[in-house]
Design an enzyme around this catalytic site. Structure first.
Site, PDB file in Angstrom:
ATOM      1  N   ARG A  69       0.884  -1.169   0.000  1.00  0.00           N
ATOM      2  CA  ARG A  69       0.000   0.000   0.000  1.00  0.00           C
ATOM      3  C   ARG A  69       0.922   1.220   0.000  1.00  0.00           C
ATOM      4  O   ARG A  69       2.134   1.110   0.074  1.00  0.00           O
ATOM      5  CB  ARG A  69      -1.006  -0.014   1.157  1.00  0.00           C
ATOM      6  CG  ARG A  69      -0.675  -0.710   2.424  1.00  0.00           C
ATOM      7  CD  ARG A  69       0.391  -0.065   3.261  1.00  0.00           C
ATOM      8  NE  ARG A  69       0.126   1.351   3.473  1.00  0.00           N
ATOM      9  CZ  ARG A  69       1.026   2.259   3.696  1.00  0.00           C
ATOM     10  NH1 ARG A  69       2.314   1.927   3.750  1.00  0.00           N
ATOM     11  NH2 ARG A  69       0.729   3.527   3.847  1.00  0.00           N
ATOM     12  N   ALA A 120       0.812   5.227  -2.027  1.00  0.00           N
ATOM     13  CA  ALA A 120       0.584   5.590  -3.429  1.00  0.00           C
ATOM     14  C   ALA A 120       1.748   5.230  -4.368  1.00  0.00           C
ATOM     15  O   ALA A 120       1.537   4.531  -5.371  1.00  0.00           O
ATOM     16  CB  ALA A 120       0.241   7.080  -3.510  1.00  0.00           C
ATOM     17  N   ARG A 155      -7.309  -0.181  -6.793  1.00  0.00           N
ATOM     18  CA  ARG A 155      -7.539   0.870  -5.793  1.00  0.00           C
ATOM     19  C   ARG A 155      -7.787   2.183  -6.550  1.00  0.00           C
ATOM     20  O   ARG A 155      -7.011   2.537  -7.436  1.00  0.00           O
ATOM     21  CB  ARG A 155      -6.362   0.989  -4.820  1.00  0.00           C
ATOM     22  CG  ARG A 155      -6.201  -0.275  -3.956  1.00  0.00           C
ATOM     23  CD  ARG A 155      -5.343  -0.037  -2.738  1.00  0.00           C
ATOM     24  NE  ARG A 155      -6.017   0.785  -1.747  1.00  0.00           N
ATOM     25  CZ  ARG A 155      -5.403   1.320  -0.691  1.00  0.00           C
ATOM     26  NH1 ARG A 155      -4.103   1.115  -0.513  1.00  0.00           N
ATOM     27  NH2 ARG A 155      -6.067   2.063   0.172  1.00  0.00           N
ATOM     28  N   ASP A 173      -2.060  10.815  -1.714  1.00  0.00           N
ATOM     29  CA  ASP A 173      -2.398   9.836  -2.763  1.00  0.00           C
ATOM     30  C   ASP A 173      -2.756  10.495  -4.088  1.00  0.00           C
ATOM     31  O   ASP A 173      -2.735   9.850  -5.134  1.00  0.00           O
ATOM     32  CB  ASP A 173      -3.549   8.954  -2.296  1.00  0.00           C
ATOM     33  CG  ASP A 173      -3.093   8.105  -1.127  1.00  0.00           C
ATOM     34  OD1 ASP A 173      -3.058   8.624   0.008  1.00  0.00           O
ATOM     35  OD2 ASP A 173      -2.721   6.941  -1.358  1.00  0.00           O
ATOM     36  N   ASN A 217      -5.550  12.415   0.982  1.00  0.00           N
ATOM     37  CA  ASN A 217      -4.678  11.544   1.781  1.00  0.00           C
ATOM     38  C   ASN A 217      -5.542  10.727   2.735  1.00  0.00           C
ATOM     39  O   ASN A 217      -6.767  10.877   2.764  1.00  0.00           O
ATOM     40  CB  ASN A 217      -3.638  12.376   2.547  1.00  0.00           C
ATOM     41  CG  ASN A 217      -2.531  11.507   3.122  1.00  0.00           C
ATOM     42  OD1 ASN A 217      -2.000  10.632   2.434  1.00  0.00           O
ATOM     43  ND2 ASN A 217      -2.170  11.706   4.379  1.00  0.00           N
ATOM     44  N   LYS A 218      -4.893   9.889   3.497  1.00  0.00           N
ATOM     45  CA  LYS A 218      -5.589   8.976   4.412  1.00  0.00           C
ATOM     46  C   LYS A 218      -6.635   9.708   5.239  1.00  0.00           C
ATOM     47  O   LYS A 218      -6.404  10.820   5.712  1.00  0.00           O
ATOM     48  CB  LYS A 218      -4.546   8.296   5.307  1.00  0.00           C
ATOM     49  CG  LYS A 218      -5.058   7.273   6.277  1.00  0.00           C
ATOM     50  CD  LYS A 218      -5.945   6.217   5.656  1.00  0.00           C
ATOM     51  CE  LYS A 218      -5.287   5.490   4.495  1.00  0.00           C
ATOM     52  NZ  LYS A 218      -6.255   4.648   3.738  1.00  0.00           N
TER      53      LYS A 218
END
Ligand code: MRU
Length: 364
Positions: free
Chosen positions: A54, A56, A91, A244, A254-255
């Site tokens: 995982r 990016a 993804r 990402d 992002n997360k």
């Protein structure tokens, strides 16, 4: 980067057979250092989807090798297009995945089928080497910020807050947000990292903490909700996160939870920096909130947690009331106005169209 003194990248071609692909199973970290061997495209797609790999830049690099493995089985144009589309769909949020596959296809569509396997391995290796070099440069440009914060404190300890894992495990080497911390540490700067645990999958508590600990860098894991409090009390000098996907206007996906940290940083005048290789910029997108697809993942990631019991076994437990539904949006978008600046392989810039174009004028 090193684990127990041994230098690794996050993806590599097996040295013995010269074609299979090696990755760390990140779902096992920090409990086990399990190196997986990928031998076909379906295994590669599964590794990306299940988040054995995982981050990016790393999923782009691994997907590039997935293309190599696919071509070993069938190098015809039809199969190549089908397998690339399948990999690209694993993804949705990180644009590096699409970027890497498009780059592979751009070369391979112009290559005769019998030459495609060799060309694909060559291109995948280039993608990896370029990512490592870009992240190394991000480290240099970002370390100057940490050095500046240290100088402003008369050489005192610099406290950096980060979210998720944007270290070397999320890239081919070095990382994005963590690369400046590695560089600053090498330069002898006293740096301490507040590591957001990053529920639901705990990439901070498990992966960033593992990386920093393996490298001997001072860090403290905090609950995701602690950041605002620490900022209010002057305990965060700057925040650095990865991303990402960045729009051409500087919005940052992002997360999940990154946006709330940016809001708290803005309210407390804490600089909020975002580190990225240019492969993370989506030049076709202007409005991040409206246009970036946000991955929805399984509710089980919210309702359950996996960890080590006192007896040393791995166990998965439920943490929510039985029967309560859960939702799991995996990313959020931080508008450019909340971002102090971007750290790229070409230097730092404002999070804006003009800022990005000043570093990447060929995109004008
Ligand atoms: O869902 P993940 O673990 O792939 O999400 C990763 C992140 O959000 C990282 O911060 C981002 O990919 C930057 S990685 C250098």
């Amino acid at each position: 980067m090193k684990i127990d003194g041994i230098a690794y990248r996050s993806v590599w071609v097996d040295a013995e057979d010269g074609w299979s692909v090696r990755i760390f199973d990140q779902t096992k970290l920090p409990w086990e250092l399990d190196i997986l061997r990928l031998t076909n495209v379906d295994q590669t797609a599964h590794a990306i989807k299940s988040m054995q790999v995982r981050g990016a830049p790393l999923i782009g690099a691994v997907a590039a090798y997935g293309v190599c493995l696919a071509l070993r089985e069938d190098a015809s144009s039809d199969a190549m297009e089908r397998d690339c589309a399948m990999l690209a769909a694993t993804r949705p949020t990180a644009v590096n995945l699409r970027w890497a596959i498009e780059r592979m296809l751009a070369r391979l569509r112009n290559t005769r089928p019998e030459n495609r396997v060799a060309a694909a391995y060559d291109e995948a290796a280039r993608i990896c080497d370029e990512d490592a070099a870009q992240c190394e440069a991000i480290g240099r440009y970002g370390a100057d910020l940490i050095a500046g914060a240290s100088a402003a404190k008369g050489g005192g300890r610099v406290n950096v807050l980060t979210h998720c894992n944007a270290g070397w495990l999320a890239t081919v080497d070095w990382g994005t947000a963590i690369a400046p911390i590695y560089r600053a540490h090498e330069r002898g700067i006293d740096v301490h990292v507040w590591v957001d645990e990053t529920r639901p999958r705990n990439q901070g508590a498990a992966l960033t903490a593992f990386e920093l600990g393996s490298h001997g860098i001072a860090h403290t894991v905090i609950a995701d909700n602690a950041g605002g409090h620490l900022m209010q009390h002057g305990q965060v000098d700057l925040a650095i996160v990865g991303t990402d996907r960045v729009t051409r206007t500087g919005d940052v996906a992002n997360k999940i939870g990154t946006y709330l940290k940016a809001l708290a940083a803005h309210d407390n005048n804490v600089p909020f920096w975002v580190a990225l290789p240019s492969t993370t910029i989506d030049w076709a997108v202007s409005d991040g909130v409206a246009e970036i697809p946000i991955e929805e993942r399984s509710a089980a990631e919210v309702t359950h947690l996996t960890g080590r019991t006192a007896a040393g076994d791995l166990a998965t437990i439920q943490v929510t009331a039985p029967g309560s539904p859960a939702a799991n949006p995996a990313f959020d978008v931080t508008p450019a106005r909340l971002v102090t600046g971007l750290i790229t392989e070409r230097g730092r810039c404002a999070a804006s169209a003009e800022g990005l174009l000043s570093l990447f004028p060929e995109r004008r």
